[in-house]
Design a protein around this motif. Structure first.
Motif, short mmCIF file in Angstrom:
data_model
loop_
_atom_site.label_atom_id
_atom_site.label_comp_id
_atom_site.label_asym_id
_atom_site.label_seq_id
_atom_site.Cartn_x
_atom_site.Cartn_y
_atom_site.Cartn_z
N ARG A 1 0.84 -1.20 0.00
CA ARG A 1 0.00 0.00 0.00
C ARG A 1 0.88 1.26 0.00
N ASP A 2 1.97 1.20 0.76
CA ASP A 2 2.86 2.37 0.86
C ASP A 2 3.92 2.40 -0.25
N GLY A 3 4.15 1.25 -0.87
CA GLY A 3 5.25 1.12 -1.83
C GLY A 3 5.24 2.10 -3.00
N PRO A 4 4.10 2.21 -3.73
CA PRO A 4 4.11 3.09 -4.92
C PRO A 4 4.50 4.54 -4.62
N GLN A 5 4.25 4.99 -3.38
CA GLN A 5 4.62 6.37 -3.03
C GLN A 5 6.13 6.56 -2.99
N GLN A 6 6.87 5.45 -2.86
CA GLN A 6 8.33 5.55 -2.82
C GLN A 6 8.93 5.69 -4.21
N LEU A 7 8.14 5.30 -5.24
CA LEU A 7 8.67 5.28 -6.61
C LEU A 7 8.34 6.58 -7.34
N SER A 8 9.07 6.80 -8.42
CA SER A 8 8.82 7.97 -9.25
C SER A 8 7.70 7.67 -10.24
N THR A 9 6.52 8.24 -10.00
CA THR A 9 5.39 8.04 -10.92
C THR A 9 5.75 8.58 -12.30
N VAL B 1 17.19 4.29 -20.87
CA VAL B 1 17.74 5.57 -20.40
C VAL B 1 16.94 6.07 -19.19
N VAL B 2 15.61 6.06 -19.33
CA VAL B 2 14.75 6.48 -18.21
C VAL B 2 14.96 5.55 -17.02
N LYS B 3 15.10 4.25 -17.31
CA LYS B 3 15.31 3.27 -16.24
C LYS B 3 16.61 3.57 -15.49
N PHE B 4 17.65 3.94 -16.22
CA PHE B 4 18.94 4.27 -15.60
C PHE B 4 18.76 5.42 -14.59
N PHE B 5 18.11 6.48 -15.03
CA PHE B 5 17.92 7.64 -14.14
C PHE B 5 16.97 7.31 -13.00
N GLU B 6 15.99 6.45 -13.28
CA GLU B 6 15.06 6.05 -12.22
C GLU B 6 15.80 5.29 -11.11
N VAL B 7 16.69 4.39 -11.51
CA VAL B 7 17.44 3.62 -10.52
C VAL B 7 18.35 4.54 -9.71
N GLN B 8 18.97 5.52 -10.39
CA GLN B 8 19.81 6.50 -9.67
C GLN B 8 18.95 7.23 -8.62
N TRP B 9 17.78 7.63 -9.03
CA TRP B 9 16.83 8.35 -8.17
C TRP B 9 16.44 7.46 -6.98
N VAL C 1 18.11 4.80 -5.73
CA VAL C 1 19.25 4.52 -4.85
C VAL C 1 19.53 5.71 -3.95
N ALA C 2 19.38 6.92 -4.51
CA ALA C 2 19.60 8.13 -3.70
C ALA C 2 18.60 8.21 -2.54
N ARG C 3 17.45 7.53 -2.70
CA ARG C 3 16.42 7.55 -1.64
C ARG C 3 16.40 6.25 -0.83
N GLY C 4 17.41 5.44 -1.03
CA GLY C 4 17.55 4.23 -0.21
C GLY C 4 16.72 3.05 -0.67
N LEU C 5 16.19 3.09 -1.90
CA LEU C 5 15.42 1.96 -2.43
C LEU C 5 16.38 0.99 -3.13
N SER C 6 16.65 -0.13 -2.48
CA SER C 6 17.61 -1.06 -3.07
C SER C 6 16.96 -2.43 -3.25
N GLY C 7 17.64 -3.27 -4.03
CA GLY C 7 17.12 -4.60 -4.33
C GLY C 7 17.11 -5.53 -3.12
N ASN C 8 17.86 -5.20 -2.08
CA ASN C 8 17.82 -6.05 -0.87
C ASN C 8 17.08 -5.33 0.27
#
Lengths: 199, 94
Positions: free
Chosen positions: A55-63, A111-119, A121-128
């Protein structure tokens, strides 16, 4: 009347419907759909076990990144479909223009995916991280791999089109690629709302 | 086979629904009816891609039915997960 004559004079079997592209690509698309179906099942089970995280997850991502990549996938798919239409009318040069447009649009996705992942990681969203983040990376990275394969396939059919390998009556290879690209688009249309839209 | 005009309209509709989805993602609040609306949008967009981009309307039934089922099954699973989440979690707990 001989058996052979009877066989030749028999009415043709009813047409069950055409196979767009060729059979081989549909084996590949079935594999792709099955692979993602298993991942979607994992997503739904994780969602059932951890409703708060999802429920809270999508708010962490860049819409914005999600919407941009959806627009890119849809537009690239549209350009490929226009390319196939042009080839059906033997307009090879026009087809190549549409495919080139599809390629440059499609390159925008990684390209967008690359910048999204940078964004991220800068906010602490990691694969683990927590379960939503893991599901997000698991599904979207797999989709990214399929998009990259598709871009390579697009380069191949562009080269074949440029060499004159296709015409109005014989362009199964081009159509097979188009089916793969549209199927990859279809899967993204399922992923996008699950991670970026659902509040 | 489809005309360019039909394909273009389908593409524009898909883009419009995507933008609406983006707005819902930014402003919507959790609830079953929002989930149902999002699931309906998923199914509709999937069907538009299947019919107008993949052109499976006249394709072999085994291809057409499976792909159409796919685009309906996932939204239905989403709704079921939100409706029966605790029961699904209970059934799948080791």
């Amino acid at each position: 009347m001989s058996i052979g004559t009877a066989t030749f004079s028999a009415p043709p079997a009813p047409v069950l419907g055409r196979i767009p592209g060729n059979k081989a690509i549909w084996v590949g698309i079935y594999c792709e759909l099955t692979e993602f179906a298993l991942m979607f099942i994992v997503y739904f089970l994780a969602r059932a076990h951890h409703p708060e995280a999802f429920r809270d997850g999508p708010q962490q991502l860049s819409t914005l990144a999600g919407v941009t990549n959806t627009v890119i996938m849809l537009t690239s798919s549209y350009f490929v479909a226009r390319g196939v239409m042009a080839m059906r009318r033997s307009q090879r040069a026009t087809c190549l223009k549409w495919l080139t447009a599809a390629l440059f649009t499609g390159i925008g996705y990684p390209v967008v995916k690359f910048f999204e992942v940078q964004w991220n990681v800068a906010r602490g969203l990691s694969g683990n991280g927590e379960v939503f983040q893991m599901a997000y990376y698991y599904l979207t990275f797999n989709h990214l791999v399929h998009v990259c394969w598709g871009l390579l396939g697009l380069l191949w059919v562009m080269a074949r089109t440029w060499m004159g390998a296709y015409d109005a009556t014989d362009h199964d290879g081009l159509e097979a690629f188009a089916c793969y690209w549209h199927a990859t688009d279809l899967i993204w249309l399922m992923i996008f709302p699950l991670f970026y839209v659902l509040p | 086979m489809h005309s360019e005009r039909t394909l273009t309209v389908a593409w524009l509709v898909l883009l419009g629904l995507t933008l609406i989805g983006g707005v819902v993602g930014n402003t919507g609040s959790p609830g079953l009816w929002v989930t149902v609306a999002v699931a309906a949008m998923m199914a509709f967009k999937g069907r538009v891609v299947i019919d107008h981009f993949l052109e499976l309307g006249g394709a072999h039934p085994s291809i057409r039915r499976l792909v159409r089922f796919y685009a309906v099954a996932l939204p239905v699973m989403l709704i079921l997960t939100d409706l029966f989440g605790p029961q699904i979690a209970w059934l799948t707990t080791l």
